[in-house]
Design a protein around this motif. Structure first.
Motif, PDB file in Angstrom:
ATOM      1  N   SER A 278       0.822  -1.214   0.000  1.00 33.87           N
ATOM      2  CA  SER A 278       0.000   0.000   0.000  1.00 33.87           C
ATOM      3  C   SER A 278       0.853   1.259   0.000  1.00 33.87           C
ATOM      4  O   SER A 278       0.371   2.338  -0.359  1.00 33.87           O
ATOM      5  N   THR A 279       2.134   1.156   0.382  1.00 33.85           N
ATOM      6  CA  THR A 279       3.006   2.330   0.373  1.00 33.85           C
ATOM      7  C   THR A 279       3.741   2.501  -0.953  1.00 33.85           C
ATOM      8  O   THR A 279       4.435   3.494  -1.152  1.00 33.85           O
ATOM      9  N   ILE A 280       3.610   1.530  -1.850  1.00 32.48           N
ATOM     10  CA  ILE A 280       4.255   1.626  -3.160  1.00 32.48           C
ATOM     11  C   ILE A 280       3.400   2.516  -4.059  1.00 32.48           C
ATOM     12  O   ILE A 280       2.227   2.237  -4.303  1.00 32.48           O
ATOM     13  N   ASP A 281       3.983   3.599  -4.523  1.00 32.86           N
ATOM     14  CA  ASP A 281       3.272   4.592  -5.326  1.00 32.86           C
ATOM     15  C   ASP A 281       3.852   4.589  -6.739  1.00 32.86           C
ATOM     16  O   ASP A 281       4.800   5.319  -7.032  1.00 32.86           O
ATOM     17  N   LEU A 282       3.277   3.780  -7.607  1.00 34.56           N
ATOM     18  CA  LEU A 282       3.792   3.664  -8.970  1.00 34.56           C
ATOM     19  C   LEU A 282       3.514   4.908  -9.790  1.00 34.56           C
ATOM     20  O   LEU A 282       4.083   5.090 -10.873  1.00 34.56           O
ATOM     21  N   ASP A 283       2.649   5.800  -9.289  1.00 30.77           N
ATOM     22  CA  ASP A 283       2.369   7.055  -9.988  1.00 30.77           C
ATOM     23  C   ASP A 283       3.436   8.116  -9.716  1.00 30.77           C
ATOM     24  O   ASP A 283       3.433   9.173 -10.341  1.00 30.77           O
ATOM     25  N   THR A 284       4.316   7.844  -8.758  1.00 30.45           N
ATOM     26  CA  THR A 284       5.444   8.740  -8.481  1.00 30.45           C
ATOM     27  C   THR A 284       6.704   8.088  -9.037  1.00 30.45           C
ATOM     28  O   THR A 284       7.195   7.104  -8.476  1.00 30.45           O
ATOM     29  N   PRO A 285       7.243   8.602 -10.140  1.00 31.89           N
ATOM     30  CA  PRO A 285       8.357   7.925 -10.806  1.00 31.89           C
ATOM     31  C   PRO A 285       9.617   7.820  -9.960  1.00 31.89           C
ATOM     32  O   PRO A 285      10.299   6.785  -9.980  1.00 31.89           O
ATOM     33  N   ALA A 286       9.955   8.886  -9.219  1.00 35.27           N
ATOM     34  CA  ALA A 286      11.208   8.896  -8.459  1.00 35.27           C
ATOM     35  C   ALA A 286      11.036   9.720  -7.191  1.00 35.27           C
ATOM     36  O   ALA A 286      10.083  10.486  -7.047  1.00 35.27           O
ATOM     37  N   GLY A 287      11.991   9.570  -6.285  1.00 36.18           N
ATOM     38  CA  GLY A 287      11.884  10.203  -4.984  1.00 36.18           C
ATOM     39  C   GLY A 287      11.857  11.706  -5.000  1.00 36.18           C
ATOM     40  O   GLY A 287      11.291  12.334  -4.093  1.00 36.18           O
ATOM     41  N   ASN A 288      12.464  12.329  -6.027  1.00 37.02           N
ATOM     42  CA  ASN A 288      12.480  13.792  -6.059  1.00 37.02           C
ATOM     43  C   ASN A 288      11.095  14.387  -6.313  1.00 37.02           C
ATOM     44  O   ASN A 288      10.919  15.604  -6.224  1.00 37.02           O
ATOM     45  N   GLU A 289      10.118  13.531  -6.594  1.00 36.42           N
ATOM     46  CA  GLU A 289       8.753  14.018  -6.795  1.00 36.42           C
ATOM     47  C   GLU A 289       7.861  13.783  -5.570  1.00 36.42           C
ATOM     48  O   GLU A 289       6.675  14.088  -5.595  1.00 36.42           O
ATOM     49  N   ILE A 290       8.435  13.223  -4.510  1.00 38.85           N
ATOM     50  CA  ILE A 290       7.675  13.019  -3.279  1.00 38.85           C
ATOM     51  C   ILE A 290       7.631  14.325  -2.495  1.00 38.85           C
ATOM     52  O   ILE A 290       8.679  14.930  -2.235  1.00 38.85           O
ATOM     53  N   LYS A 291       6.462  14.759  -2.130  1.00 39.42           N
ATOM     54  CA  LYS A 291       6.318  15.983  -1.338  1.00 39.42           C
ATOM     55  C   LYS A 291       6.771  15.705   0.091  1.00 39.42           C
ATOM     56  O   LYS A 291       6.283  14.793   0.740  1.00 39.42           O
ATOM     57  N   ILE A 292       7.716  16.496   0.579  1.00 36.76           N
ATOM     58  CA  ILE A 292       8.269  16.305   1.918  1.00 36.76           C
ATOM     59  C   ILE A 292       7.630  17.295   2.883  1.00 36.76           C
ATOM     60  O   ILE A 292       7.682  18.511   2.670  1.00 36.76           O
ATOM     61  N   GLU A 293       7.051  16.753   3.929  1.00 35.12           N
ATOM     62  CA  GLU A 293       6.380  17.578   4.941  1.00 35.12           C
ATOM     63  C   GLU A 293       7.398  18.394   5.728  1.00 35.12           C
ATOM     64  O   GLU A 293       8.415  17.877   6.185  1.00 35.12           O
ATOM     65  N   GLN A 294       7.118  19.684   5.904  1.00 33.85           N
ATOM     66  CA  GLN A 294       7.936  20.565   6.733  1.00 33.85           C
ATOM     67  C   GLN A 294       7.238  20.764   8.078  1.00 33.85           C
ATOM     68  O   GLN A 294       6.056  21.091   8.134  1.00 33.85           O
ATOM     69  N   ARG A 295       7.988  20.583   9.169  1.00 33.99           N
ATOM     70  CA  ARG A 295       7.429  20.657  10.513  1.00 33.99           C
ATOM     71  C   ARG A 295       7.870  21.952  11.203  1.00 33.99           C
ATOM     72  O   ARG A 295       8.827  22.598  10.792  1.00 33.99           O
ATOM     73  N   PRO A 296       7.174  22.335  12.283  1.00 34.12           N
ATOM     74  CA  PRO A 296       7.516  23.568  12.998  1.00 34.12           C
ATOM     75  C   PRO A 296       8.936  23.534  13.573  1.00 34.12           C
ATOM     76  O   PRO A 296       9.414  22.501  14.050  1.00 34.12           O
TER      77      PRO A 296
END
Length: 355
Positions: A278-296
């Protein structure tokens, strides 16, 4: 560890979670009834870990749908509210794919039931069954990951893990800790090194807590000590979880994971990522397209201190996750088997396995 990480209280119409922000000092179950309470619990890390977030979201949207159905018996009105609540919950955390995966799965069940001519009450009942099935699936998946991961280990091995991909991040067994728990049951006598995992200390507060409580031989280390224990030959394998796997095998996990992977590569230690399909996202080709959450920034400067431990007004960069390049990963362990390079091929095959 007799507590359920995430559960459903049908009688009160609420989601029950073990508040992880209170651990290890206090084990407290809290009830979440409103969309804001559920959103806050996910964003504020009261419930965390990709699989547990997915289960909490599924229970949450069911609880909200049940309440909506008491006022809206017309499907269009009901579904309009359902969609708004789904989108709201989905906004809580952007990186972990299980959040949107679980909510989209519940949405699909809702629309399918309507297409079959079911009433709103019947649709809600089906949503409840689906949410409970998502939890049961998580338990089965984690155990299967554990069996596959255990096949890569031998009795007495030293294992290093980062953050918390344990029982507290799932409904049982964990992902990265599942091989450890199964090995514990079978007398493997592993020795585990748990990174503290700055800045939120999930390794110290959660992984060390749950493994120690379960009788596992665990040693807590600071994040910057991982190179020393690997260089000393004390670590035979690294096991980590992840929140999203890109199609090429790049993985997003808690900040610092890529550092551990780089060090493991330097010292020839196998680096394994434990990932439900369920964590495999074939619609995201590579890691540089993963949105990274920014925390306080306060999580870094003052959250764990009586007094701030940095100059007032200092700029803070606090990404919740980093991306580990697929070239640093020995294998990705799923419930359907062990994926190896080329990951674009093996992950697609794992994702398409039907059971």
């Amino acid at each position: 560890m007799e507590y359920e990480t995430v559960d459903l209280d049908e009688e009160s119409g609420s989601v029950l979670i073990l508040d992880q922000t209170k651990l290890p000092g206090k084990a407290e179950m809290i009830k979440l009834r409103t969309a804001k309470e559920i959103w806050d619990a996910i964003y504020l890390l009261k419930v965390r870990g990709a699989p547990a977030i997915g289960v909490a979201a599924a229970f949450g949207i069911y609880v909200l749908a049940r309440r909506t159905a008491q006022k809206e018996t017309d499907f269009d009105s009901f579904y309009n509210s359902f969609k708004k609540q789904k989108e709201y919950l989905d906004s809580a955390r952007p990186t972990a794919v299980n959040l949107s995966w679980a909510l989209n799965r519940m949405d699909q069940v809702c629309r399918q039931a309507h297409a079959e001519g079911k009433s709103v009450a019947q649709i809600v009942d089906r949503l409840g069954r689906e949410a409970r099935e998502i939890k049961e699936e998580d338990i089965r998946v984690c155990r299967a990951i554990g069996e596959n991961g255990l096949s890569l280990l031998k009795p007495g091995d030293g294992i290093l893990t980062h953050c918390n991909a344990g029982q507290l991040a799932t409904c049982r067994y964990g992902t990265a800790t599942a091989p450890i728990y199964l090995g514990q049951e079978r007398g493997y006598h592993f020795h585990v090194f748990a990174d503290e995992t700055r800045p939120l200390l999930q390794g110290a507060r959660l992984t060390a807590y749950e493994l120690y409580s379960s009788g596992v031989d665990v040693t807590l280390i600071c994040d910057n000590m991982s190179a020393m224990v690997m260089k000393n030959g004390w670590v035979n394998a690294v096991f980590v979880g992840c929140d999203r796997v890109a199609a090429n095998g790049d993985t997003a996990n808690k900040i610092g994971t890529s550092v551990v992977a780089t060090v493991a590569k330097r010292y020839g230690v196998p680096f394994y990522v434990c990932a439900p399909t369920s964590t495999i996202d074939l619609d995201t080709p590579a890691g540089n397209e993963i949105k990274i959450e920014q925390r306080p920034g306060r999580e870094v400067t003052e959250m764990w201190y009586k007094e701030p431990m940095a100059p007032q007004g200092i700029k803070v960069f606090n990404p919740a996750f980093d991306v580990t390049d697929h070239e640093l990963i020995t294998a990705i362990i799923t419930e359907h088997g062990i994926a190896r390079a080329p990951f674009w091929k093996s992950l697609a095959e794992m994702k398409n396995v039907t059971v």
